[in-house]
Design a protein around this motif. Sequence first.
Motif, mmCIF file in Angstrom:
data_model
loop_
_atom_site.group_PDB
_atom_site.id
_atom_site.type_symbol
_atom_site.label_atom_id
_atom_site.label_comp_id
_atom_site.label_asym_id
_atom_site.label_seq_id
_atom_site.Cartn_x
_atom_site.Cartn_y
_atom_site.Cartn_z
ATOM 1 N N TRP A 1 0.847 -1.177 0.000
ATOM 2 C CA TRP A 1 0.000 0.000 0.000
ATOM 3 C C TRP A 1 0.887 1.233 0.000
ATOM 4 C CZ3 TRP A 1 -5.516 0.467 1.918
ATOM 5 C CH2 TRP A 1 -6.238 -0.694 1.619
ATOM 6 N N ALA A 2 0.507 2.248 -0.800
ATOM 7 C CA ALA A 2 1.324 3.448 -0.931
ATOM 8 C C ALA A 2 0.431 4.661 -1.148
ATOM 9 C CB ALA A 2 2.298 3.303 -2.091
ATOM 10 N N GLY A 3 1.008 5.842 -0.949
ATOM 11 C CA GLY A 3 0.317 7.085 -1.237
ATOM 12 C C GLY A 3 -0.245 7.774 -0.011
ATOM 13 N N ASN A 4 -0.890 8.922 -0.252
ATOM 14 C CA ASN A 4 -1.499 9.734 0.810
ATOM 15 C C ASN A 4 -2.888 10.205 0.354
ATOM 16 O OD1 ASN A 4 -2.158 11.509 2.836
ATOM 17 N ND2 ASN A 4 -0.402 12.858 2.542
ATOM 18 N N PRO A 5 -3.948 9.568 0.851
ATOM 19 C CA PRO A 5 -3.960 8.433 1.776
ATOM 20 C C PRO A 5 -3.522 7.141 1.084
ATOM 21 C CG PRO A 5 -6.181 8.912 1.048
ATOM 22 C CD PRO A 5 -5.322 9.999 0.481
ATOM 23 N N ALA A 6 -3.007 6.196 1.879
ATOM 24 C CA ALA A 6 -2.479 4.955 1.311
ATOM 25 C C ALA A 6 -3.597 4.112 0.708
ATOM 26 C CB ALA A 6 -1.745 4.166 2.390
ATOM 27 N N LYS A 7 -3.299 3.545 -0.456
ATOM 28 C CA LYS A 7 -4.231 2.654 -1.135
ATOM 29 C C LYS A 7 -3.463 1.459 -1.700
ATOM 30 C CE LYS A 7 -7.413 6.377 -2.481
ATOM 31 N NZ LYS A 7 -8.068 7.075 -3.612
ATOM 32 N N PHE A 8 -4.198 0.438 -2.098
ATOM 33 C CA PHE A 8 -3.572 -0.753 -2.669
ATOM 34 C C PHE A 8 -2.793 -0.368 -3.923
ATOM 35 C CE2 PHE A 8 -3.924 -4.123 -5.923
ATOM 36 C CZ PHE A 8 -3.114 -5.081 -5.327
ATOM 37 N N LEU A 9 -1.536 -0.770 -3.981
ATOM 38 C CA LEU A 9 -0.683 -0.487 -5.136
ATOM 39 C C LEU A 9 -0.552 -1.711 -6.021
ATOM 40 C CD1 LEU A 9 1.220 1.516 -6.587
ATOM 41 C CD2 LEU A 9 3.081 0.664 -5.141
ATOM 42 N N ARG A 10 -0.098 -2.822 -5.431
ATOM 43 C CA ARG A 10 0.048 -4.081 -6.161
ATOM 44 C C ARG A 10 0.377 -5.181 -5.175
ATOM 45 N NH1 ARG A 10 5.474 -5.190 -6.361
ATOM 46 N NH2 ARG A 10 6.890 -3.402 -6.226
ATOM 47 N N ASN A 11 0.415 -6.407 -5.669
ATOM 48 C CA ASN A 11 0.823 -7.539 -4.839
ATOM 49 C C ASN A 11 2.355 -7.626 -4.774
ATOM 50 O OD1 ASN A 11 -1.791 -8.527 -4.242
ATOM 51 N ND2 ASN A 11 -1.908 -9.458 -6.272
ATOM 52 N N LEU A 12 2.852 -8.138 -3.669
ATOM 53 C CA LEU A 12 4.289 -8.318 -3.504
ATOM 54 C C LEU A 12 4.822 -9.417 -4.399
ATOM 55 C CD1 LEU A 12 4.420 -8.148 0.380
ATOM 56 C CD2 LEU A 12 5.712 -6.630 -1.121
ATOM 57 N N THR A 13 6.048 -9.243 -4.878
ATOM 58 C CA THR A 13 6.715 -10.318 -5.612
ATOM 59 C C THR A 13 7.348 -11.276 -4.608
ATOM 60 O OG1 THR A 13 8.825 -9.134 -5.726
ATOM 61 C CG2 THR A 13 7.224 -8.714 -7.478
ATOM 62 N N GLU A 14 7.774 -12.426 -5.075
ATOM 63 C CA GLU A 14 8.418 -13.399 -4.188
ATOM 64 C C GLU A 14 9.719 -12.829 -3.619
ATOM 65 O OE1 GLU A 14 8.986 -17.128 -6.060
ATOM 66 O OE2 GLU A 14 6.839 -17.505 -6.378
ATOM 67 N N GLY A 15 10.456 -12.106 -4.447
ATOM 68 C CA GLY A 15 11.711 -11.509 -3.989
ATOM 69 C C GLY A 15 11.495 -10.478 -2.893
ATOM 70 N N GLU A 16 10.466 -9.651 -3.047
ATOM 71 C CA GLU A 16 10.167 -8.637 -2.030
ATOM 72 C C GLU A 16 9.725 -9.285 -0.716
ATOM 73 O OE1 GLU A 16 8.666 -5.024 -4.971
ATOM 74 O OE2 GLU A 16 7.257 -6.576 -4.304
ATOM 75 N N ALA A 17 8.895 -10.317 -0.826
ATOM 76 C CA ALA A 17 8.408 -10.991 0.382
ATOM 77 C C ALA A 17 9.558 -11.665 1.142
ATOM 78 C CB ALA A 17 7.344 -12.014 0.002
#
Length: 286
Positions: free
Chosen positions: A209-225
């Motif tokens: 989640w990102a932004g102001n106000p925060a909202k769904f951006l995208r799903n995490l990749t395996e590398g990020e998780a």
Amino acid sequence: KLETVTHNPTRACRGFSKRSLSQTKHKGLAMAGKFMAGFGIALRETGQALDRLGCRMSGSYSFKEMLNRHRTVMNFEGSVPTVCKTAFVAPSASVIGNVKIGSGSSVWYGSTLRGDVNSITIGSMTNIQDNSIIHVAKDNMKGVELPVVIGDRVTVGHGATLHGCTIMSDAFVGMGATLMDGVKVESGAMVAAGALVTTDTTVPAGQIWAGNPAKFLRNLTEGEASFFAKSAENYAALAETHLVENSKSWEQVAEEKEMRKANRERDTDYDSHLGVTRPTSATLPA
């Protein structure tokens, strides 16, 4: 044919007198410098002696000096912070009141954890990075008491602000993010840097989640998780090094400083001619 060489005693004396005057001038400046340094020391010592005399005359027989009252870990109205022995709390951080910090966790420089009106609970191997602020709610706008609960292996980035929220294990909060009252970040979720997560929002697992106000951006990749666990491990290891360094006495710090200075100035070729043996870097702590 013989050449006549004339000697001018007046010119020779004149040159000698110039050199003598120059040397005398330098010596005079050196003596004046030494005198001023000694006189300055005498003045300072006299001032200290007068200060001590004034203390005695006013009825206080001890020399008093105002010191910084900062306390890294501070009780508040009977609430005593509980910090595990293996946790690292930086000297410039503030842990106040009803706060519990688990094993291997770290609170970095300039951070404030203020558990004065409610509790703050931090699990194991969690890192609260520099200049972060964590506070709680006794009675918010909805009349709800909200502690802060942070699970295990959580990374809270530099300058984040957490207020009356819950962050589950293996979650990630980016630098400068703000989490308001009632926010819940589920396990394996990420709040992006600079995001503002508004009241009572839930960030689901596996999402960014990102932004102001925060909202769904995208799903995490395996590398990020997978990076979340690695970040927690790296900070736990780094905290151990900082803990050892901050536990050293002033004598140890001064000794190591001199040894590093000697190592820096060492020249093996020069030393071999003089027969000088200096301490090696192997004697310094890793």
